[in-house]
Design an enzyme around this catalytic site. Sequence first.
Site, mmCIF file in Angstrom:
data_model
loop_
_atom_site.group_PDB
_atom_site.id
_atom_site.type_symbol
_atom_site.label_atom_id
_atom_site.label_comp_id
_atom_site.label_asym_id
_atom_site.label_seq_id
_atom_site.Cartn_x
_atom_site.Cartn_y
_atom_site.Cartn_z
ATOM 1 N N ASP A 164 0.868 -1.178 0.000
ATOM 2 C CA ASP A 164 0.000 0.000 0.000
ATOM 3 C C ASP A 164 0.907 1.231 0.000
ATOM 4 O OD1 ASP A 164 -1.725 -2.135 0.575
ATOM 5 O OD2 ASP A 164 -3.058 -0.887 1.774
ATOM 6 N N LYS A 204 -6.951 3.415 -3.119
ATOM 7 C CA LYS A 204 -7.374 3.370 -1.713
ATOM 8 C C LYS A 204 -7.613 4.804 -1.236
ATOM 9 C CE LYS A 204 -5.252 1.989 2.736
ATOM 10 N NZ LYS A 204 -4.103 1.282 3.343
ATOM 11 N N LYS A 212 -10.320 0.278 -2.324
ATOM 12 C CA LYS A 212 -10.169 0.010 -0.884
ATOM 13 C C LYS A 212 -10.439 1.277 -0.074
ATOM 14 C CE LYS A 212 -6.783 -1.408 2.649
ATOM 15 N NZ LYS A 212 -5.421 -1.942 2.904
#
Length: 318
Positions: free
Chosen positions: A155, A218, A254
């Site tokens: 991430d 995300k 996400k």
Amino acid sequence: MSVRNRGTELDLEWVSKVRVNTHAVLRRAQQVQGQKSPKKEWQAAWLLKAVTCIDLTTLAGDDTPSNVHRLCLKAIQPVRGDLLRAVDMHDKGVTTAAVCVYPSRVADAVKSLKAANSSLPVASVATGFPAGQTPLETRLQEVRLAVADGAAEIDIVINRTLAITGQWEALYDEIREFREACGDAHMKTILAIGELGTFTNVYKASLVAMMAGSDFIKTSTGKESVNATYPVAIVMARAIRDYFLRTGQKVGFKPAGGIRTAQESLVWLALIKEELGNDWLSPVLFRLGASSLLADIERQIYHHVTGQYAAYHELPMA
């Protein structure tokens, strides 16, 4: 694991033409929140679906090998066995989607999962998380080290300055470098939407991140003052949909930060189903970044099975 996004050339003309209708987005977000949730066994089924999409996360300064080990065991068995048996899901392999930790804890998580004979992926937040304000070479090295320690998903955080000032080419080039540093690991790109200013900027940053080869986009690090919100999710989901329609490549989504209740997880699933369709309703293309959400979902399933709410000590969290 997500379907790999090969990325595309940077299309600055597409990016420059983006305009987001704020009123329409806010109206749509109200509609999504106002819908009735499923009840009884339908609710239990949707909640278990949510569990399988959770990146179970610990990002605390006091993380130790032992609390990472407990987190891994919880990820492997997220809901008590007797509760799963009661809803006939005990043999369906219900686990969370991944375990998410800081780079220095990746080796601990990999070791714990291996010892438990689990193939759950380890995700790691790298690239100077959460602010992304360290030098580029340091951020790239952090990605490489996390991958070398066994992280299957990374991430990354974007350089918000580049997005805020509209330096889309520089942002694209930087994310491409992270993509390369990830190697075979899947890359989720955190936009830190609370710091991007406008919906139009969020949409543009989403597009650039996808063009640069992100497998997921995300919302947040969870450390900003504004994290995952439904309006922003609609903007990002529509960017994902437009990118898919134009390129044929599916990119995952996400939301992360502040998602704590079972009820909220149901809204997120409904939003994804309506905006992106059933293909996105799986951990391959949808993740919920959360640390405390699982505890509330397990309490709701306990209530569905027994008719009463559990005391907190009856459902220990990692």
